[in-house]
Design a protein around this motif. Structure first.
Motif, mmCIF file in Angstrom:
data_model
loop_
_atom_site.group_PDB
_atom_site.id
_atom_site.type_symbol
_atom_site.label_atom_id
_atom_site.label_comp_id
_atom_site.label_asym_id
_atom_site.label_seq_id
_atom_site.Cartn_x
_atom_site.Cartn_y
_atom_site.Cartn_z
ATOM 1 N N VAL A 120 54.078 -29.168 19.561
ATOM 2 C CA VAL A 120 53.940 -29.327 21.010
ATOM 3 C C VAL A 120 54.694 -28.216 21.741
ATOM 4 O O VAL A 120 54.169 -27.591 22.670
ATOM 5 N N VAL A 121 55.914 -27.941 21.306
ATOM 6 C CA VAL A 121 56.714 -26.883 21.934
ATOM 7 C C VAL A 121 56.070 -25.518 21.704
ATOM 8 O O VAL A 121 56.017 -24.690 22.617
ATOM 9 N N LEU A 122 55.574 -25.266 20.511
ATOM 10 C CA LEU A 122 54.945 -23.978 20.207
ATOM 11 C C LEU A 122 53.717 -23.734 21.078
ATOM 12 O O LEU A 122 53.579 -22.657 21.677
ATOM 13 N N PHE A 123 52.838 -24.724 21.187
ATOM 14 C CA PHE A 123 51.648 -24.547 22.015
ATOM 15 C C PHE A 123 52.006 -24.486 23.498
ATOM 16 O O PHE A 123 51.403 -23.730 24.257
ATOM 17 N N GLY A 124 53.004 -25.264 23.902
ATOM 18 C CA GLY A 124 53.478 -25.189 25.289
ATOM 19 C C GLY A 124 54.079 -23.832 25.599
ATOM 20 O O GLY A 124 53.846 -23.268 26.674
ATOM 21 N N TYR A 125 54.839 -23.292 24.659
ATOM 22 C CA TYR A 125 55.418 -21.957 24.816
ATOM 23 C C TYR A 125 54.321 -20.902 24.953
ATOM 24 O O TYR A 125 54.372 -20.051 25.841
ATOM 25 N N ALA A 126 53.338 -20.960 24.082
ATOM 26 C CA ALA A 126 52.245 -19.982 24.124
ATOM 27 C C ALA A 126 51.494 -20.062 25.456
ATOM 28 O O ALA A 126 51.173 -19.030 26.061
ATOM 29 N N TYR A 127 51.243 -21.265 25.929
ATOM 30 C CA TYR A 127 50.548 -21.437 27.206
ATOM 31 C C TYR A 127 51.401 -20.903 28.362
ATOM 32 O O TYR A 127 50.905 -20.176 29.227
ATOM 33 N N TYR A 128 52.674 -21.260 28.382
ATOM 34 C CA TYR A 128 53.572 -20.842 29.464
ATOM 35 C C TYR A 128 53.734 -19.326 29.498
ATOM 36 O O TYR A 128 53.661 -18.709 30.566
ATOM 37 N N ILE A 129 53.938 -18.711 28.347
ATOM 38 C CA ILE A 129 54.124 -17.255 28.298
ATOM 39 C C ILE A 129 52.832 -16.543 28.684
ATOM 40 O O ILE A 129 52.858 -15.520 29.378
ATOM 41 N N SER A 130 51.675 -17.069 28.289
ATOM 42 C CA SER A 130 50.411 -16.419 28.681
ATOM 43 C C SER A 130 50.215 -16.496 30.192
ATOM 44 O O SER A 130 49.719 -15.539 30.797
ATOM 45 N N LYS A 131 50.625 -17.606 30.827
ATOM 46 C CA LYS A 131 50.554 -17.695 32.288
ATOM 47 C C LYS A 131 51.506 -16.689 32.937
ATOM 48 O O LYS A 131 51.146 -16.036 33.923
#
Length: 117
Positions: free
Chosen positions: A97-108
């Protein structure tokens, strides 16, 4: 499958330590990590506002480092010391969950602060 799982725990622990290293390097030097934040081949000069980008991105990097390291430790304990499969499974879910959230947040953040060319 057991050997793969053992190696995965060691890999996760090493990845967590590396993310901590990159975090402290970014805090100390002020340079952005190509691996964790910018992407391969993206120069730091394409960042519109480096200070604002790093101010928003560094807490996410620290959270990723803590969770990855914790998951690596729990996974290693599970396979090398004592079986704690439920806790290992919970940490795996939290890590994903943290990994996918991190990837989404950094891409934004990259869409906002990094120029495409």
């Amino acid at each position: 499958m057991s050997e793969f799982n053992r190696m995965m725990g060691i890999f996760m622990l090493a990845a967590g330590v590396y993310i901590f290293y990159e975090y402290f390097r970014m805090v100390k030097t002020g340079k952005l990590s190509e691996v964790l934040l910018l992407g391969k081949g993206v120069p730091e000069s394409r960042c519109r506002d480096k200070e604002a980008f790093s101010k928003k991105a560094l807490p996410a990097v620290l959270i990723l480092a803590v969770i990855t390291t914790a998951y690596g430790v729990i996974d290693c304990i599970n396979f090398f010391v004592v079986a704690i499969e439920i806790l290992d499974f919970v940490f795996m879910i939290v890590f994903l969950v943290v990994l996918f959230g991190y990837a989404y947040y950094i891409s934004k953040l990259k869409k906002t602060y990094i120029r495409p060319y």
